[in-house]
Design a protein around this motif. Structure first.
Motif, short mmCIF file in Angstrom:
data_model
loop_
_atom_site.label_atom_id
_atom_site.label_comp_id
_atom_site.label_asym_id
_atom_site.label_seq_id
_atom_site.Cartn_x
_atom_site.Cartn_y
_atom_site.Cartn_z
N GLN A 187 -5.32 -2.99 6.36
CA GLN A 187 -4.34 -1.97 6.69
C GLN A 187 -2.92 -2.46 6.46
O GLN A 187 -2.06 -1.71 5.98
CB GLN A 187 -4.51 -1.54 8.15
CG GLN A 187 -5.77 -0.75 8.45
CD GLN A 187 -5.89 -0.48 9.95
OE1 GLN A 187 -4.94 -0.07 10.61
NE2 GLN A 187 -7.08 -0.71 10.49
N ALA A 191 -0.23 -0.85 3.78
CA ALA A 191 1.11 -0.38 4.14
C ALA A 191 2.18 -1.06 3.29
O ALA A 191 3.16 -0.42 2.87
CB ALA A 191 1.37 -0.64 5.62
N ARG A 194 2.15 0.66 -0.01
CA ARG A 194 2.82 1.96 0.04
C ARG A 194 4.34 1.79 -0.03
O ARG A 194 5.04 2.56 -0.71
CB ARG A 194 2.43 2.73 1.31
CG ARG A 194 0.95 3.07 1.38
CD ARG A 194 0.68 4.31 2.24
NE ARG A 194 1.33 4.32 3.52
CZ ARG A 194 0.82 3.78 4.64
NH1 ARG A 194 -0.34 3.14 4.59
NH2 ARG A 194 1.46 3.88 5.78
N ASP A 277 0.67 -2.04 15.88
CA ASP A 277 -0.51 -1.19 15.73
C ASP A 277 -1.77 -1.81 16.32
O ASP A 277 -2.68 -1.09 16.74
CB ASP A 277 -0.76 -0.90 14.25
CG ASP A 277 0.41 -0.21 13.60
OD1 ASP A 277 0.32 0.99 13.33
OD2 ASP A 277 1.42 -0.89 13.35
N LEU A 298 2.81 0.47 11.27
CA LEU A 298 2.54 0.38 9.85
C LEU A 298 3.19 1.53 9.08
O LEU A 298 3.68 1.34 7.96
CB LEU A 298 1.02 0.39 9.62
CG LEU A 298 0.27 -0.87 10.04
CD1 LEU A 298 -1.23 -0.61 10.06
CD2 LEU A 298 0.60 -2.03 9.09
N ASP A 299 3.22 2.73 9.67
CA ASP A 299 3.88 3.85 9.02
C ASP A 299 5.38 3.58 8.86
O ASP A 299 5.98 3.92 7.82
CB ASP A 299 3.67 5.14 9.82
CG ASP A 299 2.24 5.66 9.71
OD1 ASP A 299 1.56 5.29 8.73
OD2 ASP A 299 1.82 6.42 10.60
N ALA A 302 5.81 1.22 5.97
CA ALA A 302 5.72 1.91 4.69
C ALA A 302 7.00 2.68 4.37
O ALA A 302 7.33 2.89 3.20
CB ALA A 302 4.52 2.86 4.69
#
Length: 387
Positions: A187, A191, A194, A277, A298-299, A302
């Motif tokens: 994950q 990220a 991204r 996270d 993580l968002d 990104a």
């Protein structure tokens, strides 16, 4: 003072080399690596010592001979806990005149643990790096007894730098122990990929503690570079080792799950993010970052959402005024013979077996130990299959 520093792994070697550089003028210093299964590679040694001559890698017996020859006033035992205990209690015991034994922890040590204190309770000075760490270990020391003085030092590799990030690099600092699960590490890589896709102007770098096949302080079950290959490399990431401060000099942002490198980034004014996270806890080694203003997701990684640390948190955690540092004064007083030597809490027959196991890691060449581990695993698998 003549100071001999002994390290057993990459992170402790880096810490010891930097700490020696902070000693008062006039101190004579030597640095060696004691041979264990986690001894750093030549490349890791070169990266850790920052231009100093590469220290020799010595067996336990050769280390004892070196201490007898050089007769140091202080031995800085910059090693993992069981190695600290066996070096002070056995390998280096009985030296005349008796040196002061100093030790410490090379990074974030919140929350304090009884185990860390017990293994180092035979040392006369325990060097820590924040007022919070000193308070927490002071409570353990008062409750358990043993050990010596606790000294405060600014983490020696917190280098002040430029204000704010001005480069084009985003640096992800890996940590061997967390996150532990493969899926969680994937994950993180996803990220980062991204972010690299959204921001082609950025060079997104996974800063490795060790290359594949190299040893480090803690075992890394899922190496990020190997995972990236197995994921089919779905994006534009690069992987690099080397000194962290060189990466940060070109950084526009920094991210980690848990790493002392986050403090280096704060010191150099690089906007940062500590991923939350996977939890914020002692197990994730990120509890200390509560209240720092650095925790994020993580968002947010990104999206490139990096931020500055809270000033009040900095003052309580690792960025205290230099005038509060007292470790060199405590060391000088002990070297002058004004303090009673420390008493280890691990002396006694109930701890003899554990010390023998630790001594084995020092006495038996690492390839022989690794062969022994593999042989025992094969036997266990054979027996399990027979059942």
């Amino acid at each position: 003072m003549r100071v001999l520093a002994v390290a057993d792994s990459d992170s402790y070697l880096k810490w010891a080399a930097c700490l020696l550089g902070d000693l008062p003028a006039g101190c004579e210093t030597d640095l060696v690596v004691v041979r264990t299964p986690i001894a750093p590679s030549p490349e890791q040694i070169a990266a850790a010592v920052h231009g100093r001559p590469a220290p020799p890698v010595l067996s336990a017996r050769a280390l004892r001979r070196e201490a007898e020859r050089s007769r140091p006033d202080v031995i800085l035992v910059a090693c993992t806990g069981p190695v600290v205990d066996v070096l002070v209690a056995e390998v280096l015991s009985g030296l005349r005149p008796r040196p002061v034994f100093a030790t410490g922890l090379p990074g974030i040590s919140v929350p304090a643990t009884e185990k860390a204190w017990l293994f180092r309770s035979g040392c006369d000075l325990f060097v820590l790096h924040s007022r919070r760490e000193v308070a927490e270990f002071g409570e353990i020391a008062a409750r358990l007894g043993g050990g010596g003085a606790i000294g405060l030092a600014r983490l020696p590799f917190l280098r002040p730098g430029r204000a704010g990030g001005g480069g084009n690099r985003v640096v992800f600092a890996t940590q061997a122990k967390v996150p532990w699960e493969r899926a969680e590490r994937e994950q993180v890589l996803a990220a980062l990929a991204r972010l690299a896709e959204r921001r082609p102007d950025l060079d997104v770098v996974v800063k490795l503690r060790a290359l594949e096949g190299e040893r480090q302080t803690h075992r890394e079950r899922h190496h990020y570079q190997r995972l990236w290959r197995e994921m089919g490399e779905p994006g534009r990431l690069s992987f690099a080792a080397g000194p962290m401060h060189e990466h940060l000099e070109r950084a526009a942002g920094f991210v980690t799950v848990s790493s002392t490198a986050a403090l280096e980034a704060v010191a150099q004014g690089v906007p940062s993010l500590v991923l939350s996270d996977f939890g914020v806890s002692a197990e994730m080694i990120n509890l200390v970052f509560e209240g720092s203003g650095l925790l994020g997701t993580l968002d947010q990684l990104a999206e490139g959402d990096f931020r500055a640390a809270d000033p009040e948190w900095c003052a309580a955690n690792y960025f205290h005024p230099a005038g509060l540092d007292d470790w060199t004064g405590l060391l000088a007083a002990q070297a002058a013979g004004r303090e009673t030597p420390a008493r280890s809490l691990l002396d006694g027959p109930e701890h003899a077996a554990a010390r023998r196991r630790a001594r084995l890691r020092l006495e038996v060449p690492p390839p022989v130990l690794r062969y022994g581990y593999r042989a025992r695993r094969r036997v266990r698998r054979y027996i399990s299959g027979r059942r």
